[in-house]
Design an enzyme around this catalytic site. Structure first.
Site, PDB file in Angstrom:
ATOM      1  N   GLU A 102     -13.376  -0.882  20.419  1.00  0.00           N
ATOM      2  CA  GLU A 102     -13.911  -0.346  19.361  1.00  0.00           C
ATOM      3  C   GLU A 102     -13.598   1.202  19.095  1.00  0.00           C
ATOM      4  OE1 GLU A 102     -18.049  -1.017  20.935  1.00  0.00           O
ATOM      5  OE2 GLU A 102     -18.160   1.007  21.572  1.00  0.00           O
ATOM      6  N   CYS A 115     -12.599   8.498  17.149  1.00  0.00           N
ATOM      7  CA  CYS A 115     -12.945   8.264  18.389  1.00  0.00           C
ATOM      8  C   CYS A 115     -12.090   6.695  18.778  1.00  0.00           C
ATOM      9  CB  CYS A 115     -14.380   8.107  18.702  1.00  0.00           C
ATOM     10  SG  CYS A 115     -14.536   7.680  20.334  1.00  0.00           S
ATOM     11  N   CYS A 122     -13.558  -0.922  31.167  1.00  0.00           N
ATOM     12  CA  CYS A 122     -13.572   0.260  31.821  1.00  0.00           C
ATOM     13  C   CYS A 122     -13.930  -0.226  33.395  1.00  0.00           C
ATOM     14  CB  CYS A 122     -14.399   1.270  31.400  1.00  0.00           C
ATOM     15  SG  CYS A 122     -14.143   3.058  32.065  1.00  0.00           S
ATOM     16  N   CYS A 126     -19.870   4.002  34.977  1.00  0.00           N
ATOM     17  CA  CYS A 126     -21.085   5.122  34.846  1.00  0.00           C
ATOM     18  C   CYS A 126     -22.330   4.345  34.535  1.00  0.00           C
ATOM     19  CB  CYS A 126     -20.524   5.866  33.858  1.00  0.00           C
ATOM     20  SG  CYS A 126     -18.990   6.920  34.265  1.00  0.00           S
ATOM     21  N   CYS A 129     -23.511   3.749  30.805  1.00  0.00           N
ATOM     22  CA  CYS A 129     -22.380   3.609  29.885  1.00  0.00           C
ATOM     23  C   CYS A 129     -22.142   2.173  29.647  1.00  0.00           C
ATOM     24  CB  CYS A 129     -21.171   4.420  30.197  1.00  0.00           C
ATOM     25  SG  CYS A 129     -19.736   4.024  28.973  1.00  0.00           S
ATOM     26  N   CYS A 354     -20.270   4.712  23.429  1.00  0.00           N
ATOM     27  CA  CYS A 354     -19.210   4.065  23.973  1.00  0.00           C
ATOM     28  C   CYS A 354     -19.501   2.761  24.455  1.00  0.00           C
ATOM     29  CB  CYS A 354     -19.019   4.807  25.398  1.00  0.00           C
ATOM     30  SG  CYS A 354     -17.967   5.888  25.387  1.00  0.00           S
TER      31      CYS A 354
END
Ligand code: SAH
Length: 365
Positions: A102, A115, A122, A126, A129, A354
């Site tokens: 995205e 962005c 990922c 975290c 997130c 995110c």
């Protein structure tokens, strides 16, 4: 065999690729510039038709596909984009789902910030997130990151309005975990014959891979470095960011100082304010001094943002604080001597943070 992605080519690489054709030198320039402006290969009409056919035949020339676009009340646009998964293009099987990423376009008074994502998924995990919820699928290539910019720039450029003027590497993925491709992307997007975005208008955000921050400092770019800190001490940070078990805050701050020494760019610390089980986790007034003490003594700035909770996670342990709690924390940080501002949550009526749009899309499927 998989075709090479045409947007991955630097200007010199494109020149080399054209060598066997004995085309004049300026052809590489024409192609490079047209591609970066978002002109599809079939429409680069200032080059001969056979050259267009040769490019289409020998390279993958596709910009990413647009899956959905969400537009927020404040004008923020969030795009869900898809690339073909490499296995599908290698054996033609089309078995694996497409690789979703995205990007978000924010209108600011000084321009339009895009962005971009640097990885599909990922692996930093975290806790707050959405990007890391299903792990890392793969790294994006330099050209794939660039093609996000090319596509969104083209869609938002009009005779009276500029498209993308600033870039932040804050979409899905950990940029420094895809180091070589991200460095090449930075060279491509700042290339004078291409989109030509100034390095000072680009910000790279990292969860804090200390050795890579030092390596990045050595690259001597003018790119702004942002570090996701999110906690004033190692004990708290380790509870929300697994990477904190690998590197201490002390090591992280030393690397940030090194980045400043090398580049003279002020380092930004990102700090998302959150409650845990309803009580301040990292934003009690008493923690403000601890935070300010960490960053004192070198040119840096703390960017506070309220946690953007996952829309469909009604049992979330981590939630955003009230405005009063957030403002009291900011005031206390400033009183303790650090430079600090609160960032407005843009696009919070859409899946702004995110990986949220991608995760929602995947869970609905
Ligand atoms: N992997 C990089 C870049 C991606 S995220 C990094 O960690 O810095 C950009 C910023 O948004 C990071 O500071 C990240 O911690 C933060 N972020 C991610 N999800 C968020 C959420 N739901 N609410 C608030 N901030 C979030």
């Amino acid at each position: 065999m998989t075709k090479q992605y045409l947007y991955d080519f630097s200007f010199d690489e494109l020149k080399d690729a054209l060598k066997p054709l004995n085309a004049p030198r300026f052809r590489a320039e024409q192609i490079f510039t047209a591609l970066h402006q978002g002109v599809p290969v079939a429409e680069i009409t200032n080059i001969p038709k056979d050259l267009r056919a040769w490019l289409a035949e020998n390279f993958n020339c596709n910009l990413p596909e647009i899956v959905t676009v969400q537009t927020s009340r404040d004008g923020t646009k969030k795009y869900l984009l898809a690339y073909e998964h490499p296995e599908n293009t290698e054996n033609g099987a089309k078995m694996a789902p497409k690789d979703l990423i995205e990007c978000v376009l924010l209108n600011q008074n000084y321009g339009n910030t895009l962005c971009v994502s640097t990885q599909v998924g990922c692996r930093m995990s975290c806790r707050f997130c959405a990007s890391g919820k299903n792990g890392l699928v793969r790294n994006l290539t330099a050209g794939e990151i660039l093609a996000e910019v090319i596509l969104i720039n083209k869609l938002n450029t009009t005779p009276s309005a500029r498209g993308v003027t600033n870039i932040v590497l804050m979409g899905s993925g950990e940029p420094l975990d895809n180091y070589d491709n991200v460095m090449k992307f930075l060279r491509l997007v700042t290339a004078p014959d291409g989109i030509n975005i100034s390095a000072r208008n680009i910000s790279l955000s990292t969860s804090g891979l200390v050795p890579r921050i030092r390596q990045f400092a050595e690259e001597n770019t003018q790119v702004n470095l942002c570090i996701s800190l999110h906690a004033p001490n190692d004990e708290l940070r380790q509870q929300i960011m697994p990477v904190a078990k690998k590197y201490t805050i002390r090591e992280l701050i030393d690397a940030a100082k090194y980045y400043f020494e090398k580049t003279h760019r002020r380092v930004i610390f990102e700090y998302s304010l959150m409650l845990k089980d309803g009580v301040p986790f990292n934003c009690a007034v008493g923690q403000a001094k601890e935070l300010a003490n960490l960053v004192r003594g070198f040119p840096s700035h703390i960017n506070l943002i309220n946690l953007n909770p996952l829309h469909f996670d009604s049992h979330a342990v981590l939630t955003p604080p009230s405005r009063e709690v957030a403002m009291a924390f900011m005031d206390a940080v400033i009183k303790s001597g650090a430079s600090c501002t609160m960032r407005k949550n843009k696009g919070d009526d859409i899946d702004g943070a995110c990986g949220q749009l991608r995760l929602r899309h995947m869970e609905q499927k």
